[in-house]
Write a protein that holds these residues in place. Structure first.
Motif, short mmCIF file in Angstrom:
data_model
loop_
_atom_site.label_atom_id
_atom_site.label_comp_id
_atom_site.label_asym_id
_atom_site.label_seq_id
_atom_site.Cartn_x
_atom_site.Cartn_y
_atom_site.Cartn_z
N LYS A 166 2.26 1.62 -3.48
CA LYS A 166 1.20 2.08 -4.39
C LYS A 166 0.96 3.59 -4.23
O LYS A 166 0.81 4.31 -5.21
N GLU A 167 0.92 4.04 -3.00
CA GLU A 167 0.63 5.45 -2.73
C GLU A 167 1.79 6.36 -3.12
O GLU A 167 1.59 7.43 -3.70
N HIS A 168 3.01 5.95 -2.82
CA HIS A 168 4.16 6.85 -2.98
C HIS A 168 4.93 6.68 -4.29
O HIS A 168 5.63 7.62 -4.69
N GLU B 247 0.84 -1.21 0.00
CA GLU B 247 0.00 0.00 0.00
C GLU B 247 0.87 1.26 0.00
O GLU B 247 0.58 2.23 -0.69
#
Length: 190
Positions: A175-177, A172
């Protein structure tokens, strides 16, 4: 003679995504490199942000060898490999036989070290390599769609769902960064 490394050098001849129209080809050598980079990143993220204690080097090394049996088996397309449990289980046996055949190409003293890379006993290492493998597949799908190849749209959604099913905080975080950059052009990344 020991043929192990000569066989490994042939990874560049085994193409992935055989059932899909590709805007660019990807072989298992390129894929394994990317999976090693991603697996290493996931291990470092786990250690630095989520209190993990995994050996990031061991994860990266296992990722480099994760598809080595495909030198002998070829790349089985995912829809076929996972069509039903019997095919999946049979293919796992075929991969193990191929792995053993490759290991048999090494001097006996080296086999345990490479067996540990090709068949990691550490569940945490194996999980991070599997997650990185899915992440690599998702990146391929995104890059294909970015090139206008909509044939990868369903594969992208399915692969992202499979990746999310791991429920890993390091995934996660990645995916976000980091994933948004894969949707950009080179000029947009400046």
């Amino acid at each position: 003679m020991n043929h192990f490394f000569a066989y490994l050098s042939r990874m560049r001849f085994i193409n992935r995504w055989a059932l899909m129209r590709n805007s660019y080809t990807e072989n298992i050598a390129e894929h394994s490199h990317q999976v090693a980079v991603l697996a290493h990143a996931l291990a470092v993220i786990r250690n630095e942000y989520f209190g993990g204690h995994v050996d990031a080097g061991a994860v990266a090394a296992a990722a480099l060898y994760h598809d080595a049996p495909e030198i002998l088996t070829g790349d089985m397309p995912t829809p076929i490999k996972y069509y039903n449990p019997a095919i999946r289980d049979a293919y796992k046996q075929v991969e193990r036989v191929a792995s053993d055949k490759l290991l048999g190409m090494l001097p006996e003293k080296l086999r345990p070290a490479y067996d540990a890379l090709m068949n990691p006993a550490d569940d945490e290492v194996e999980l991070l390599v599997k997650a990185a493998d899915k992440l690599s597949a998702w990146i391929k799908c995104i890059e294909e769609m970015k090139a206008g190849n909509l044939e990868f749209r369903a594969a992208a959604m399915q692969t992202e769902r499979a990746l999310d099913a791991y429920h890993l905080p390091e995934v996660e975080f990645f995916k976000e960064h980091f994933m948004p950059s894969f949707r950009l052009t080179l000029d947009e990344m400046e």
